[in-house]
Design a protein around this motif. Structure first.
Motif, PDB file in Angstrom:
ATOM      1  N   ARG A 145       5.922  37.042   7.964  1.00 46.41           N
ATOM      2  CA  ARG A 145       7.378  37.102   7.856  1.00 46.41           C
ATOM      3  C   ARG A 145       7.965  38.418   8.363  1.00 46.41           C
ATOM      4  O   ARG A 145       9.067  38.439   8.892  1.00 46.41           O
ATOM      5  CB  ARG A 145       7.802  36.905   6.392  1.00 46.41           C
ATOM      6  N   LYS A 146       7.270  39.539   8.166  1.00 45.26           N
ATOM      7  CA  LYS A 146       7.816  40.853   8.519  1.00 45.26           C
ATOM      8  C   LYS A 146       7.713  41.088  10.020  1.00 45.26           C
ATOM      9  O   LYS A 146       6.710  41.585  10.527  1.00 45.26           O
ATOM     10  CB  LYS A 146       7.088  41.952   7.746  1.00 45.26           C
ATOM     11  N   GLN A 147       8.763  40.718  10.748  1.00 45.67           N
ATOM     12  CA  GLN A 147       8.731  40.811  12.203  1.00 45.67           C
ATOM     13  C   GLN A 147       8.663  42.256  12.694  1.00 45.67           C
ATOM     14  O   GLN A 147       8.187  42.522  13.798  1.00 45.67           O
ATOM     15  CB  GLN A 147       9.944  40.106  12.793  1.00 45.67           C
ATOM     16  N   ASP A 148       9.126  43.208  11.884  1.00 41.88           N
ATOM     17  CA  ASP A 148       9.052  44.621  12.284  1.00 41.88           C
ATOM     18  C   ASP A 148       7.609  45.046  12.518  1.00 41.88           C
ATOM     19  O   ASP A 148       7.335  45.889  13.381  1.00 41.88           O
ATOM     20  CB  ASP A 148       9.677  45.503  11.204  1.00 41.88           C
ATOM     21  N   VAL A 149       6.688  44.479  11.740  1.00 43.58           N
ATOM     22  CA  VAL A 149       5.270  44.794  11.920  1.00 43.58           C
ATOM     23  C   VAL A 149       4.820  44.420  13.331  1.00 43.58           C
ATOM     24  O   VAL A 149       4.143  45.201  14.020  1.00 43.58           O
ATOM     25  CB  VAL A 149       4.423  44.051  10.867  1.00 43.58           C
ATOM     26  N   TYR A 150       5.210  43.253  13.783  1.00 43.32           N
ATOM     27  CA  TYR A 150       4.757  42.769  15.086  1.00 43.32           C
ATOM     28  C   TYR A 150       5.498  43.468  16.230  1.00 43.32           C
ATOM     29  O   TYR A 150       4.921  43.686  17.303  1.00 43.32           O
ATOM     30  CB  TYR A 150       4.899  41.249  15.146  1.00 43.32           C
ATOM     31  N   GLU A 151       6.754  43.846  15.997  1.00 39.62           N
ATOM     32  CA  GLU A 151       7.463  44.635  17.002  1.00 39.62           C
ATOM     33  C   GLU A 151       6.791  45.988  17.201  1.00 39.62           C
ATOM     34  O   GLU A 151       6.603  46.446  18.338  1.00 39.62           O
ATOM     35  CB  GLU A 151       8.921  44.823  16.594  1.00 39.62           C
ATOM     36  N   LEU A 152       6.448  46.658  16.097  1.00 40.49           N
ATOM     37  CA  LEU A 152       5.766  47.945  16.192  1.00 40.49           C
ATOM     38  C   LEU A 152       4.396  47.781  16.849  1.00 40.49           C
ATOM     39  O   LEU A 152       3.972  48.620  17.654  1.00 40.49           O
ATOM     40  CB  LEU A 152       5.605  48.571  14.807  1.00 40.49           C
ATOM     41  N   MET A 153       3.706  46.697  16.502  1.00 40.69           N
ATOM     42  CA  MET A 153       2.379  46.455  17.065  1.00 40.69           C
ATOM     43  C   MET A 153       2.461  46.282  18.579  1.00 40.69           C
ATOM     44  O   MET A 153       1.684  46.892  19.324  1.00 40.69           O
ATOM     45  CB  MET A 153       1.780  45.203  16.429  1.00 40.69           C
ATOM     46  N   GLN A 154       3.412  45.492  19.049  1.00 36.04           N
ATOM     47  CA  GLN A 154       3.512  45.290  20.483  1.00 36.04           C
ATOM     48  C   GLN A 154       3.917  46.585  21.193  1.00 36.04           C
ATOM     49  O   GLN A 154       3.417  46.893  22.277  1.00 36.04           O
ATOM     50  CB  GLN A 154       4.502  44.178  20.820  1.00 36.04           C
ATOM     51  N   GLU A 155       4.809  47.356  20.570  1.00 40.20           N
ATOM     52  CA  GLU A 155       5.192  48.646  21.153  1.00 40.20           C
ATOM     53  C   GLU A 155       3.974  49.546  21.314  1.00 40.20           C
ATOM     54  O   GLU A 155       3.804  50.209  22.351  1.00 40.20           O
ATOM     55  CB  GLU A 155       6.239  49.318  20.265  1.00 40.20           C
ATOM     56  N   ALA A 156       3.124  49.577  20.295  1.00 40.59           N
ATOM     57  CA  ALA A 156       1.917  50.407  20.362  1.00 40.59           C
ATOM     58  C   ALA A 156       0.948  49.884  21.417  1.00 40.59           C
ATOM     59  O   ALA A 156       0.350  50.665  22.170  1.00 40.59           O
ATOM     60  CB  ALA A 156       1.243  50.445  18.998  1.00 40.59           C
ATOM     61  N   LEU A 157       0.768  48.580  21.499  1.00 38.80           N
ATOM     62  CA  LEU A 157      -0.140  48.005  22.492  1.00 38.80           C
ATOM     63  C   LEU A 157       0.316  48.310  23.906  1.00 38.80           C
ATOM     64  O   LEU A 157      -0.501  48.637  24.778  1.00 38.80           O
ATOM     65  CB  LEU A 157      -0.242  46.489  22.283  1.00 38.80           C
ATOM     66  N   LEU A 158       1.612  48.227  24.147  1.00 36.68           N
ATOM     67  CA  LEU A 158       2.135  48.539  25.473  1.00 36.68           C
ATOM     68  C   LEU A 158       1.940  50.019  25.796  1.00 36.68           C
ATOM     69  O   LEU A 158       1.620  50.391  26.936  1.00 36.68           O
ATOM     70  CB  LEU A 158       3.613  48.162  25.556  1.00 36.68           C
ATOM     71  N   ALA A 159       2.113  50.881  24.785  1.00 33.51           N
ATOM     72  CA  ALA A 159       1.927  52.316  24.994  1.00 33.51           C
ATOM     73  C   ALA A 159       0.470  52.667  25.260  1.00 33.51           C
ATOM     74  O   ALA A 159       0.177  53.612  26.001  1.00 33.51           O
ATOM     75  CB  ALA A 159       2.440  53.085  23.783  1.00 33.51           C
ATOM     76  N   LEU A 160      -0.452  51.915  24.674  1.00 37.37           N
ATOM     77  CA  LEU A 160      -1.880  52.202  24.810  1.00 37.37           C
ATOM     78  C   LEU A 160      -2.520  51.514  26.011  1.00 37.37           C
ATOM     79  O   LEU A 160      -3.675  51.806  26.335  1.00 37.37           O
ATOM     80  CB  LEU A 160      -2.627  51.755  23.551  1.00 37.37           C
ATOM     81  N   ALA A 161      -1.811  50.621  26.652  1.00 38.95           N
ATOM     82  CA  ALA A 161      -2.412  49.788  27.691  1.00 38.95           C
ATOM     83  C   ALA A 161      -3.089  50.609  28.778  1.00 38.95           C
ATOM     84  O   ALA A 161      -4.210  50.313  29.198  1.00 38.95           O
ATOM     85  CB  ALA A 161      -1.353  48.864  28.292  1.00 38.95           C
ATOM     86  N   ALA A 162      -2.420  51.668  29.240  1.00 43.21           N
ATOM     87  CA  ALA A 162      -2.975  52.471  30.324  1.00 43.21           C
ATOM     88  C   ALA A 162      -4.149  53.330  29.878  1.00 43.21           C
ATOM     89  O   ALA A 162      -4.964  53.754  30.711  1.00 43.21           O
ATOM     90  CB  ALA A 162      -1.879  53.355  30.922  1.00 43.21           C
TER      91      ALA A 162
END
Length: 221
Positions: free
Chosen positions: A30-47
């Motif tokens: 239910r807590k969509q903020d968790v998944y927003e933060l997770m995707q932000e971190a994944l995009l930042a770590l991709a490189a």
């Protein structure tokens, strides 16, 4: 049978094109903020991560984090493991993986669900380039099976997890750990201290203020 009978509600998850199911016996995403933060971190770590990735979703629940890793990093050669101590969570993750594979959102075999068990026990000595854990946040004893995913008395589970994590990270591996300040700032400070004692280094932190049950709290990644 109980899982199959309670799959009517569907839950949209930020970053996924198709909703997930999560019966009453499993913590719902239910807590969509968790998944927003997770995707932000994944995009930042991709490189900063290799093209070939072994990732782990610890305490997978509905499988939301494992599936978000698989879809956000779809350009990488991925093996995403998912594990949990509760069999009903593992069954739910398998159901959601099958749903997204059938809809073409991820390829078959990308997300691999273990037989389950306590923390890293199901994966043996395997090391990962990424470990993601959305642990129980509340400092209270778990009284039911579902509360195992919500309550962690005296941080016993997350502290054991931190102590075991260095042995399961690759040399350049990353840990993405969620936490909340609803148990107090001292609990968060304790978490940082134990992570440092375990040999983990804080590279970056994300946070967001969210409203939960009529009160505000900060979640951290």
């Amino acid at each position: 049978r109980q899982l199959q009978e309670t799959l009517t509600p569907e839950y949209a998850v930020f970053g996924l094109d198709h909703p997930l199911v999560a019966p009453e016996a499993v913590l719902q995403p239910r807590k969509q903020d968790v998944y927003e933060l997770m995707q932000e971190a994944l995009l930042a770590l991709a490189a900063a991560t290799p093209a070939q990735i072994e990732a782990l979703d610890m305490g997978c629940g509905s499988g939301a984090l494992a599936l978000l890793i698989a879809t956000t990093w779809r350009e990488k050669e991925l093996a995403v493991w998912a594990t949990d101590i509760l069999p009903e969570a593992l069954a739910t993750t398998r159901l959601n993986v099958d749903r997204l594979v059938a809809r073409g959102e991820i390829a078959a075999g990308i997300v691999r669900v273990t037989d389950g068990g306590d923390l890293y026990a199901p994966v043996g000595d395997r090391r990962f380039d990424l470990v993601a854990f959305n642990p129980p946040w509340a400092n209270a004893p778990a009284r039911t099976r579902l509360e195992v995913a919500r309550y962690d008395w005296q941080q016993r589970t997350v502290l054991r997890f931190l102590a075991e994590t260095p042995a399961h990270l690759s040399v350049s591996g990353h840990l993405l750990l969620f936490y909340s300040d609803n148990a107090g700032e001292r609990v968060v400070a304790s978490l940082h201290a134990h992570a440092s004692d375990a040999g983990l280094r804080l590279q970056r932190a994300w946070s967001r203020r969210i409203r939960v049950a009529r009160k505000w709290e900060y979640i951290y990644l």
